[in-house]
Design a protein around this motif. Structure first.
Motif: not given
Length: 218
Positions: A81-82, A104-105, A169-170, A176-177
């Motif tokens: 949603r974000t 994403t980050f 995307h990955m 970010s992960f």
């Protein structure tokens, strides 16, 4: 003749109360599953923290597995949603790609419980996530969004050809992960506090630049 009474209608107040209870259970369950994993989390503790009962939790979610699936579905729905409300269509493609990377980050940085849930689910080899249809649908949507940004960037001559939206995307997700998943071990090994505001801001800028450099046409 005795008149049989049906089930009385549920009032709006009762509906709102039920929604609040369900939301509270999900929030506390998210914390419990993120901190302790599926096996370590206890329905008794979730019931105690929410001032409800195991019976009430099972009424809403049927089982511990049902509650866990709902927690996962909500966690993935929130990040999707974000991304969906970013209004990237009105931005030039490079600016839009930078903004999506920032979103994403920031989501990972601001929601460490999401990172821990994903880590726990991977420890279980994705035992539950594959059965949640809504997660697949929403994930397809963000890959489609990135694909459209790539298409626009290629058409404008700012992105190189051959970019794969799933791989991109990955890359965004991985960069970010890591800042959340490894912050404690990284700090112990390198004496660098990755969770400080300064470190987060520095890393955020590097991640955005890394993604843009990967996308840009030489």
């Amino acid at each position: 003749m005795t008149k049989t009474l049906g089930t009385p209608p549920i009032s709006p107040a009762q509906t709102r109360s039920a929604d609040r209870t369900r939301k509270q259970i999900l929030e506390i369950a998210t914390e419990e599953f993120a901190d302790k994993g599926y096996s370590g989390a206890r329905i008794d503790e979730i019931a105690e923290r929410t001032n409800t009962s195991k019976r009430m939790i099972y009424y809403y979610f049927e089982s511990k597995e049902g509650l866990y699936r709902s927690v996962l579905a909500q966690a993935y729905a929130r990040i999707r949603r974000t991304e969906a409300v970013a209004e990237l269509e009105s931005m030039p493609p490079a600016e839009a790609m930078a903004r999506l990377t920032e979103i994403t980050f920031d989501y990972h940085s601001e929601h460490p419980e999401f990172v821990r849930l994903v880590m726990n689910e991977n420890i279980q080899r994705g035992a539950m996530i594959g059965s949640i249809d809504s997660t697949q649908t929403r994930s397809d949507s963000v890959v489609g969004m990135i694909g459209e940004l790539i298409r626009r960037g290629e058409a404008d001559g700012v992105f190189r050809e051959g970019l794969d939206p799933l791989q991109l995307h990955m890359t965004m997700s991985a960069l970010s992960f890591y800042n959340v998943s490894n912050r404690y071990t990284f700090e112990k090994v390198f004496s660098y506090h990755m969770g400080s505001p300064e470190a987060v801001a520095t890393r955020r800028a590097i991640v955005v630049e890394t993604v843009l450099r990967y996308c840009r046409k030489d």
